[in-house]
Design an enzyme around this catalytic site. Structure first.
Site, PDB file in Angstrom:
ATOM      1  N   MET A 191     -12.104   5.048  -0.913  1.00 17.10           N
ATOM      2  CA  MET A 191     -12.825   5.248   0.339  1.00 17.10           C
ATOM      3  C   MET A 191     -13.464   6.625   0.261  1.00 17.10           C
ATOM      4  O   MET A 191     -13.070   7.570   0.961  1.00 17.10           O
ATOM      5  CB  MET A 191     -11.857   5.127   1.521  1.00 17.10           C
ATOM      6  CG  MET A 191     -11.499   3.676   1.828  1.00 17.10           C
ATOM      7  SD  MET A 191      -9.957   3.522   2.733  1.00 17.10           S
ATOM      8  CE  MET A 191      -8.796   3.537   1.381  1.00 17.10           C
TER       9      MET A 191
ATOM     10  N   HIS B  60      -1.167  -1.146  -4.329  1.00 19.43           N
ATOM     11  CA  HIS B  60      -2.464  -0.840  -3.716  1.00 19.43           C
ATOM     12  C   HIS B  60      -2.489   0.659  -3.416  1.00 19.43           C
ATOM     13  O   HIS B  60      -1.596   1.192  -2.752  1.00 19.43           O
ATOM     14  CB  HIS B  60      -2.649  -1.656  -2.435  1.00 19.43           C
ATOM     15  CG  HIS B  60      -3.997  -1.469  -1.798  1.00 19.43           C
ATOM     16  ND1 HIS B  60      -5.116  -2.151  -2.216  1.00 19.43           N
ATOM     17  CD2 HIS B  60      -4.404  -0.669  -0.783  1.00 19.43           C
ATOM     18  CE1 HIS B  60      -6.156  -1.788  -1.488  1.00 19.43           C
ATOM     19  NE2 HIS B  60      -5.756  -0.878  -0.607  1.00 19.43           N
TER      20      HIS B  60
ATOM     21  N   HIS C  52      -8.261   1.588  -4.363  1.00 22.03           N
ATOM     22  CA  HIS C  52      -9.280   1.376  -3.324  1.00 22.03           C
ATOM     23  C   HIS C  52      -9.885   2.730  -2.976  1.00 22.03           C
ATOM     24  O   HIS C  52      -9.237   3.572  -2.344  1.00 22.03           O
ATOM     25  CB  HIS C  52      -8.565   0.738  -2.109  1.00 22.03           C
ATOM     26  CG  HIS C  52      -9.437   0.552  -0.917  1.00 22.03           C
ATOM     27  ND1 HIS C  52      -8.911   0.261   0.330  1.00 22.03           N
ATOM     28  CD2 HIS C  52     -10.779   0.610  -0.747  1.00 22.03           C
ATOM     29  CE1 HIS C  52      -9.899   0.148   1.198  1.00 22.03           C
ATOM     30  NE2 HIS C  52     -11.034   0.354   0.572  1.00 22.03           N
TER      31      HIS C  52
ATOM     32  N   MET D  61      -8.815   8.526  -0.115  1.00 24.11           N
ATOM     33  CA  MET D  61      -9.698   8.864   1.018  1.00 24.11           C
ATOM     34  C   MET D  61     -10.172  10.309   0.889  1.00 24.11           C
ATOM     35  O   MET D  61      -9.358  11.192   0.602  1.00 24.11           O
ATOM     36  CB  MET D  61      -8.934   8.715   2.331  1.00 24.11           C
ATOM     37  CG  MET D  61      -8.316   7.348   2.526  1.00 24.11           C
ATOM     38  SD  MET D  61      -7.391   7.297   4.054  1.00 24.11           S
ATOM     39  CE  MET D  61      -6.766   5.607   3.998  1.00 24.11           C
TER      40      MET D  61
ATOM     41  N   MET E 127     -12.126  -5.611   4.623  1.00 25.30           N
ATOM     42  CA  MET E 127     -11.375  -4.695   5.494  1.00 25.30           C
ATOM     43  C   MET E 127     -11.118  -5.390   6.834  1.00 25.30           C
ATOM     44  O   MET E 127     -12.051  -5.800   7.530  1.00 25.30           O
ATOM     45  CB  MET E 127     -12.160  -3.397   5.732  1.00 25.30           C
ATOM     46  CG  MET E 127     -12.322  -2.504   4.511  1.00 25.30           C
ATOM     47  SD  MET E 127     -10.794  -2.112   3.632  1.00 25.30           S
ATOM     48  CE  MET E 127      -9.820  -1.339   4.917  1.00 25.30           C
TER      49      MET E 127
ATOM     50  N   ASP F  14      -7.293  -6.309   3.600  1.00 21.42           N
ATOM     51  CA  ASP F  14      -6.707  -4.968   3.681  1.00 21.42           C
ATOM     52  C   ASP F  14      -6.720  -4.442   5.116  1.00 21.42           C
ATOM     53  O   ASP F  14      -7.777  -4.127   5.667  1.00 21.42           O
ATOM     54  CB  ASP F  14      -7.497  -4.034   2.761  1.00 21.42           C
ATOM     55  CG  ASP F  14      -6.816  -2.693   2.595  1.00 21.42           C
ATOM     56  OD1 ASP F  14      -5.684  -2.526   3.095  1.00 21.42           O
ATOM     57  OD2 ASP F  14      -7.420  -1.808   1.957  1.00 21.42           O
TER      58      ASP F  14
ATOM     59  N   ASP G 291      -4.722   3.865  -1.981  1.00 19.74           N
ATOM     60  CA  ASP G 291      -5.855   4.236  -1.123  1.00 19.74           C
ATOM     61  C   ASP G 291      -6.267   5.683  -1.339  1.00 19.74           C
ATOM     62  O   ASP G 291      -5.489   6.601  -1.067  1.00 19.74           O
ATOM     63  CB  ASP G 291      -5.460   4.045   0.346  1.00 19.74           C
ATOM     64  CG  ASP G 291      -5.282   2.579   0.697  1.00 19.74           C
ATOM     65  OD1 ASP G 291      -6.235   1.816   0.512  1.00 19.74           O
ATOM     66  OD2 ASP G 291      -4.169   2.204   1.138  1.00 19.74           O
TER      67      ASP G 291
ATOM     68  N   SER H   7       0.830  -1.200   0.000  1.00 17.56           N
ATOM     69  CA  SER H   7       0.000   0.000   0.000  1.00 17.56           C
ATOM     70  C   SER H   7       0.870   1.258   0.000  1.00 17.56           C
ATOM     71  O   SER H   7       1.641   1.509   0.928  1.00 17.56           O
ATOM     72  CB  SER H   7      -0.908   0.010   1.231  1.00 17.56           C
ATOM     73  OG  SER H   7      -1.551   1.261   1.297  1.00 17.56           O
TER      74      SER H   7
HETATM   75  C1  DX5 Z   1      -6.759   1.489   5.325  1.00 21.75           C
HETATM   76  C2  DX5 Z   1      -6.258   1.258   3.924  1.00 21.75           C
HETATM   77  C3  DX5 Z   1      -5.181   0.263   3.812  1.00 21.75           C
HETATM   78  C4  DX5 Z   1      -3.902   0.631   4.506  1.00 21.75           C
HETATM   79  C5  DX5 Z   1      -3.288  -0.652   4.949  1.00 21.75           C
HETATM   80  O1  DX5 Z   1      -7.875   2.270   5.287  1.00 21.75           O
HETATM   81  O2  DX5 Z   1      -7.320   0.813   3.094  1.00 21.75           O
HETATM   82  O3  DX5 Z   1      -4.915  -0.110   2.468  1.00 21.75           O
HETATM   83  O4  DX5 Z   1      -3.007   1.338   3.707  1.00 21.75           O
HETATM   84  O5  DX5 Z   1      -2.203  -0.338   5.713  1.00 21.75           O
HETATM   85  P1  DX5 Z   1      -1.586  -1.324   6.807  1.00 21.75           P
HETATM   86  O6  DX5 Z   1      -1.102  -2.533   6.040  1.00 21.75           O
HETATM   87  O7  DX5 Z   1      -0.511  -0.502   7.376  1.00 21.75           O
HETATM   88  O8  DX5 Z   1      -2.677  -1.676   7.761  1.00 21.75           O
HETATM   89 ZN    ZN Z   2      -6.796  -0.064   1.055  1.00 22.64          ZN
END
Ligand code: DX5
Ligand code: ZN
Length: 216
Positions: free
Chosen positions: A68, A33, A66, A37, A137, A175, A35, A8
């Site tokens: 969010m 990956h 991903h 947000m 998740m 994840d 993220d 990630s």
């Molecule tokens: C959390 C994200 C994850 C995050 C995972 O909301 O969706 O992808 O980056 O990070 P670790 O592996 O550090 O939990």
């Molecule tokens: Zn993620």
């Protein structure tokens, strides 16, 4: 057993983003990956299109994006344009999930659906045959480096059964909080893709840590 590792980018050093992308290119990782947000669906804001363009420019492996964010349909084509190969929306953020999945596929991407820790696997019963990837998740979304939720193993087993019973080809992605202590049990429960942020980027030797995650 074949499975994929998706580091990630959220845990990368954004001051040295190109360096960290090259590290993943050279490693035995399979996907990036990414993220996204929005500060509304989750209590954190990560990054947007300018950063994605930089990732697209340097990354030599598939981009697993991903989202969010609320109302993700607004940006389906925009994420395709910055190179997303797999686009994952949250079950909890989609009023018309089936339509969101079709939009992603019509834009030429694989469609992922993420479910929060409180969301039951049963709610995917009517869409699982249309889904390419289910992102389970294993922390509450919003931040890297959180503690793994143990109930995830049970959920993954239930999801595996659902996928089999419906003859779906969906991959199971985990994840949040994946580390060198829990990854084997997750694979035994039925996981196909492991996301790892903190475990990879906070280690002294990220390439070596990715290599370790690939050993079963
Ligand atoms: C959390 C994200 C994850 C995050 C995972 O909301 O969706 O992808 O980056 O990070 P670790 O592996 O550090 O939990
Ligand atoms: Zn993620």
């Amino acid at each position: 057993m074949s499975y994929l590792i998706a580091p990630s980018i959220l845990s990368a050093d954004f001051g040295n983003l190109q360096r960290d992308i090259e590290m993943i290119n050279q490693s035995s990782a399979d996907w990036f990956h990414i993220d996204i947000m929005d500060g509304v669906f989750v209590p954190n804001i990560s990054f947007g299109f300018p950063v994605l363009k930089t990732i697209q420019k340097h990354a030599k492996k598939p981009l697993d994006v991903h989202l969010m964010i609320v109302d993700p349909d607004r940006y389906t084509q925009a994420f395709k344009d910055v190179g997303a190969e797999i686009l994952t929306v949250h079950y909890e953020a989609c009023t018309h999930l089936h339509r969101s999945i079709q939009n992603i596929k019509n834009c030429g991407m694989k469609a992922g659906v993420a479910i929060n820790p409180h969301t039951s696997i049963n709610l995917l019963e009517d869409t699982i045959h249309d889904i390419d990837l289910v992102c389970v998740m294993s922390v509450n979304p919003g931040f890297g480096g959180q503690k793994f939720i143990e109930n995830t193993y049970h959920k993954v087993s239930l999801l595996k059964q659902l996928i089999k019973s419906k003859n779906s080809k969906a991959l199971i992605e985990i994840d949040g909080g994946v580390d060198l202590n829990n990854y084997k049990k997750l694979l035994q429960s039925g996981a196909d893709v492991l996301v790892a942020g903190n475990t990879v980027f906070s280690s002294d030797n990220p390439i070596d840590t990715i290599k370790k995650l690939k050993v079963i």
